[in-house]
Scaffold this motif. Structure first.
Motif, short mmCIF file in Angstrom:
data_model
loop_
_atom_site.label_atom_id
_atom_site.label_comp_id
_atom_site.label_asym_id
_atom_site.label_seq_id
_atom_site.Cartn_x
_atom_site.Cartn_y
_atom_site.Cartn_z
N LYS A 42 25.37 0.30 -23.30
CA LYS A 42 25.67 -0.40 -24.56
C LYS A 42 26.94 -1.23 -24.35
O LYS A 42 28.06 -0.71 -24.44
N LYS A 43 26.75 -2.49 -24.09
CA LYS A 43 27.86 -3.36 -23.69
C LYS A 43 28.94 -3.46 -24.77
O LYS A 43 30.13 -3.32 -24.48
N ASP A 44 28.55 -3.71 -26.01
CA ASP A 44 29.53 -3.88 -27.09
C ASP A 44 30.30 -2.60 -27.36
O ASP A 44 31.52 -2.63 -27.60
N THR A 45 29.60 -1.48 -27.32
CA THR A 45 30.26 -0.18 -27.56
C THR A 45 31.30 0.11 -26.49
O THR A 45 32.41 0.56 -26.79
N ILE A 46 30.95 -0.15 -25.24
CA ILE A 46 31.88 0.08 -24.13
C ILE A 46 33.09 -0.84 -24.26
O ILE A 46 34.23 -0.41 -24.05
#
Length: 266
Positions: free
Chosen positions: A84-88
């Motif tokens: 999960k790019k945005d979460t990371i």
């Protein structure tokens, strides 16, 4: 009507059948291609081939690569589809060290993380240890340095709070060449000025100043020292105006030298 131009129905039927057969074959081929593509994607997604094989991190200096990987919780058992790019990115940006973090996927199985760290403005001395102070005024207490830092000014007798934050803000406004010229900054409040500071420069001069006007006056430091004899060290007083007092003449205040800055102010 010319009978030679009339095509009998029985002659047209085979051609129509052939056209329909070709269209049906094309549809079948497309459907089969899509079907096998879906099978391949599902098989890839469920197999170890879709696991993260490489994590590339760029831009980190204060944080180690291992620390960043640990924070992201990405491992070689992580499915590339589950990253999960945005979460990371948001998780990384919650750290005081990190100003910006961008996460992207490079297929088939590489995760790329680009880090923009906050500027390290100074080090805060505490009981013989030194802690990085970032541009937002935060002290990184988990980044203790035991050896004397040489790549940023060292702050003495400061504590976390409004004074330290104002000091950091003032330093952040200075040109790089002036910031690099500062060796130590001591918080030396007076009864008449709780914002008084004393600086020791790498060139051997000492500066007496107040935080209230520090950045706007210190920006002229190169111009100030260009008017002084580099072999005669002393105190440059920037509290009110700009004055120089050699160490050997400190006892005689009448020997003060008024200095002009770039704006022509005394």
């Amino acid at each position: 009507m010319d009978k030679g131009k009339i095509v009998a129905l029985e002659d047209r039927i085979p051609k129509l059948k052939e056209q329909r057969r070709r269209k049906a074959n094309r549809r079948l081929i497309i459907l089969l291609f899509l079907f096998f593509t879906m099978i391949a994607v599902v098989a890839y997604a469920q197999s170890p081939l879709s696991h993260v094989k490489k994590i590339t991190i760029k831009g980190n200096e204060l944080l180690s690569t291992d620390e960043i990987i640990k924070i992201t919780e990405i491992s070689k058992n992580t499915n590339i589809w589950s990253v999960k790019k945005d979460t990371i990115s948001l998780t990384l940006q919650k750290m005081n060290v990190i100003k910006q973090a961008k996460v992207s996927i490079k297929w088939p199985n590489t995760v790329m993380i680009e880090i923009e760290e906050r500027n390290k403005i100074a080090y805060l001395e505490s009981d013989g240890s030194y802690f990085p102070v970032m541009e937002n005024g935060k002290v990184l207490k988990d980044r203790e340095v035991t050896e004397l830092p040489i790549n940023a000014p060292i702050l003495f007798k400061f504590t976390e709070g409004a004074i330290l934050k104002e000091m950091v803000t003032a330093l952040d406004e200075l040109p790089v060449e002036v910031l690099n010229a500062i060796s130590e900054i001591h918080y030396t409040p007076k009864k008449t000025d709780e914002y008084h500071i004393s600086l020791f420069m790498n060139d051997g001069f000492e500066v007496s100043a107040t935080l209230r006007s520090f950045s706007e006056k210190m920006i002229h430091y190169p111009s100030i020292i260009s008017q002084l004899d580099p072999s005669i060290k002393g105190i440059i007083d920037l509290e009110v105006g700009s004055y120089f007092k050699a160490y050997e003449l400190e006892a005689d205040e009448s020997e003060e030298l008024e200095i002009e800055n770039d704006k022509g102010e005394g």
